[in-house]
Write an enzyme that holds these catalytic residues in place. Sequence first.
Site, PDB file in Angstrom:
ATOM      1  N   ASP A 245       0.829  -1.213   0.000  1.00 53.62           N
ATOM      2  CA  ASP A 245       0.000   0.000   0.000  1.00 53.62           C
ATOM      3  C   ASP A 245       0.863   1.263   0.000  1.00 53.62           C
ATOM      4  O   ASP A 245       0.763   2.116   0.882  1.00 53.62           O
ATOM      5  CB  ASP A 245      -0.994   0.002   1.179  1.00 53.62           C
ATOM      6  CG  ASP A 245      -0.318  -0.170   2.527  1.00 53.62           C
ATOM      7  OD1 ASP A 245       0.851  -0.623   2.562  1.00 53.62           O
ATOM      8  OD2 ASP A 245      -0.950   0.162   3.550  1.00 53.62           O
ATOM      9  N   ALA A 266       7.868   7.182   9.823  1.00 49.56           N
ATOM     10  CA  ALA A 266       7.661   8.614   9.580  1.00 49.56           C
ATOM     11  C   ALA A 266       6.991   9.325  10.766  1.00 49.56           C
ATOM     12  O   ALA A 266       7.234  10.511  10.991  1.00 49.56           O
ATOM     13  CB  ALA A 266       6.813   8.798   8.324  1.00 49.56           C
ATOM     14  N   GLU A 333       5.348  -5.989  13.046  1.00 48.54           N
ATOM     15  CA  GLU A 333       6.201  -4.812  13.274  1.00 48.54           C
ATOM     16  C   GLU A 333       6.783  -4.800  14.690  1.00 48.54           C
ATOM     17  O   GLU A 333       7.929  -4.399  14.897  1.00 48.54           O
ATOM     18  CB  GLU A 333       5.401  -3.535  13.028  1.00 48.54           C
ATOM     19  CG  GLU A 333       6.199  -2.259  13.143  1.00 48.54           C
ATOM     20  CD  GLU A 333       5.436  -1.075  12.579  1.00 48.54           C
ATOM     21  OE1 GLU A 333       5.515  -0.844  11.361  1.00 48.54           O
ATOM     22  OE2 GLU A 333       4.737  -0.387  13.366  1.00 48.54           O
TER      23      GLU A 333
HETATM   24  N1  UDP Z   1      -1.834  -7.502   3.170  1.00 44.43           N
HETATM   25  C1  UDP Z   1      -2.545  -8.052   2.112  1.00 44.43           C
HETATM   26  N2  UDP Z   1      -3.869  -8.341   2.302  1.00 44.43           N
HETATM   27  C2  UDP Z   1      -4.506  -8.109   3.472  1.00 44.43           C
HETATM   28  C3  UDP Z   1      -3.779  -7.543   4.538  1.00 44.43           C
HETATM   29  C4  UDP Z   1      -2.435  -7.248   4.355  1.00 44.43           C
HETATM   30  O1  UDP Z   1      -2.019  -8.261   1.039  1.00 44.43           O
HETATM   31  O2  UDP Z   1      -5.707  -8.386   3.567  1.00 44.43           O
HETATM   32  C5  UDP Z   1      -0.390  -7.235   2.984  1.00 44.43           C
HETATM   33  C6  UDP Z   1      -0.164  -6.003   2.103  1.00 44.43           C
HETATM   34  O3  UDP Z   1       1.069  -6.154   1.430  1.00 44.43           O
HETATM   35  C7  UDP Z   1      -0.091  -4.902   3.136  1.00 44.43           C
HETATM   36  C8  UDP Z   1       0.674  -5.602   4.242  1.00 44.43           C
HETATM   37  O4  UDP Z   1       0.190  -6.945   4.237  1.00 44.43           O
HETATM   38  O5  UDP Z   1       0.551  -3.740   2.642  1.00 44.43           O
HETATM   39  C9  UDP Z   1       0.495  -4.997   5.648  1.00 44.43           C
HETATM   40  O6  UDP Z   1      -0.839  -4.689   5.903  1.00 44.43           O
HETATM   41  P1  UDP Z   1      -1.341  -3.179   5.949  1.00 44.43           P
HETATM   42  O7  UDP Z   1      -0.645  -2.406   4.899  1.00 44.43           O
HETATM   43  O8  UDP Z   1      -2.823  -3.172   5.930  1.00 44.43           O
HETATM   44  O9  UDP Z   1      -0.826  -2.744   7.385  1.00 44.43           O
HETATM   45  P2  UDP Z   1      -0.503  -1.261   7.860  1.00 44.43           P
HETATM   46  O10 UDP Z   1       0.608  -0.750   7.015  1.00 44.43           O
HETATM   47  O11 UDP Z   1      -1.718  -0.447   7.662  1.00 44.43           O
HETATM   48  O12 UDP Z   1      -0.140  -1.450   9.297  1.00 44.43           O
HETATM   49  C1  GAL Z   2       0.671   3.578  12.030  1.00 40.59           C
HETATM   50  C2  GAL Z   2       0.834   2.626  10.874  1.00 40.59           C
HETATM   51  C3  GAL Z   2       0.884   1.210  11.380  1.00 40.59           C
HETATM   52  C4  GAL Z   2       1.925   1.081  12.480  1.00 40.59           C
HETATM   53  C5  GAL Z   2       1.684   2.115  13.539  1.00 40.59           C
HETATM   54  C6  GAL Z   2       2.713   2.045  14.645  1.00 40.59           C
HETATM   55  O1  GAL Z   2       0.740   4.892  11.585  1.00 40.59           O
HETATM   56  O2  GAL Z   2      -0.247   2.747   9.988  1.00 40.59           O
HETATM   57  O3  GAL Z   2       1.213   0.355  10.316  1.00 40.59           O
HETATM   58  O4  GAL Z   2       3.196   1.235  11.942  1.00 40.59           O
HETATM   59  O5  GAL Z   2       1.693   3.409  12.980  1.00 40.59           O
HETATM   60  O6  GAL Z   2       2.360   2.906  15.686  1.00 40.59           O
HETATM   61 MN    MN Z   3       0.867  -0.860   4.895  1.00 42.62          MN
END
Ligand code: UDP
Ligand code: GAL
Ligand code: MN
Length: 382
Positions: A245, A266, A333
């Site tokens: 994403d 960030a 993470e």
């Molecule tokens: N992802 C996916 N399908 C899903 C959930 C997650 O393909 O239903 C993969 C996708 O690459 C995504 C990553 O897992 O970018 C991490 O999930 P997401 O980006 O939703 O997490 P965030 O960055 O919002 O914490």
């Molecule tokens: C958000 C982000 C999540 C996670 C979180 C940590 O901004 O969307 O993926 O990294 O911060 O606090």
């Molecule tokens: Mn993501």
Amino acid sequence: MRLCLRTRLLYVLFVPLLIVIAYIGTYLSYYICRFSGHPVEKCLLSSNMRLIPGNHIYNSLDLWSRTDVTRLSASGFIFRFSGHPVEKCLLSSNTRLRPGNHIDNSLDLWSRTDVKTCTSWGAPIMWEGMFDPHVYDEYHKKTGTSVALTVFAIGRYLEMYLKDFLTSAEQHFMVGLPVTYYVFTDAPESVPAVGLGAGRALEIVRVQRQERWQDISMMRMRTIADAIQSRIRLRHRYVFCLDVDQVFAARFGSEALGESVALLHAFFYLSPVAEFTYDRNPNSTACMETGDFYYHAAVFGGTWQSVKNMTESCYRGIMTDKENQVEALWHDESHLNKYLYRHKPSKVLSPEYCWSTEVGYRREVRVHRLLWAEKHYDMLRT
Ligand code: UDP
Ligand code: GAL
Ligand code: MN
């Protein structure tokens, strides 16, 4: 008697009104102060003042080199505080980062004085202006570097993000080097056709779809480790693992390659450690009380050996947590942060390498190499 009634009326009607007006006024002035940036609290120490008696390392900090620092706290409020002591790279300017002819010795850690350019263990923190892109590209072309980029597009994430991710990667990710995209998906037939440059390839790997989005995210650790073992290690020296994403917007080049590479989140690169969103639950294997930085799992990488160790270790932590029926606060993470605290990365990427426009304008972030795409959790996480 009439006078008394009037006085009472005055109290009943006007006093509460005055209180409400004063209340609104206070809040209004608070917001005007915050967002106009002045009056701003200043560091009131004089410029020849020492912070700590004696030869303490903190005395080398230059409190007056920054008058404009902004940070976003975990609570989401923007605080401005001028003269806040910003941590600097404390190596002297003739220090070499690595023994011998290592390419990272070409970095100029002192070309940026407004940001921290190295960690306490001597890893560079990569900011625009510190490196010569041609020096890195020529070195990696000469040494035959080839890069694997892993990305997961499962469920609706495929239609929402994959095409823009791949198209923009072709324009900005390791341009001029051989790159293979490993796309992990539950719907191989829906992977869009994207024109690839010379030396670039795309491989689709079918994976099972986990029911919970948390598991989709966490199980990437296992899948990446398996793919390194079964194919990546035979073909590529380096692996980068990215969320889908996001969209590339400027050079994300060979300067980012290293033994083990982590990214500053960030939202937290200027925050104190107490605000980092580490897992703090002692029942989770990801629990940590302190750390170095808050790393963002949307981008990590390194040599295949390092990434294999990283992902296997995170996967073990995740599985132990499952046996104990706990889940770390930010899933994979949180485990990655724990691993990177124990195994320091050899290179750290500044938030240029994964910027969120939600943070707002930051003068020190001169280029946005990769940008968070809009999140649509309501639609995507079903
Ligand atoms: N992802 C996916 N399908 C899903 C959930 C997650 O393909 O239903 C993969 C996708 O690459 C995504 C990553 O897992 O970018 C991490 O999930 P997401 O980006 O939703 O997490 P965030 O960055 O919002 O914490
Ligand atoms: C958000 C982000 C999540 C996670 C979180 C940590 O901004 O969307 O993926 O990294 O911060 O606090
Ligand atoms: Mn993501």
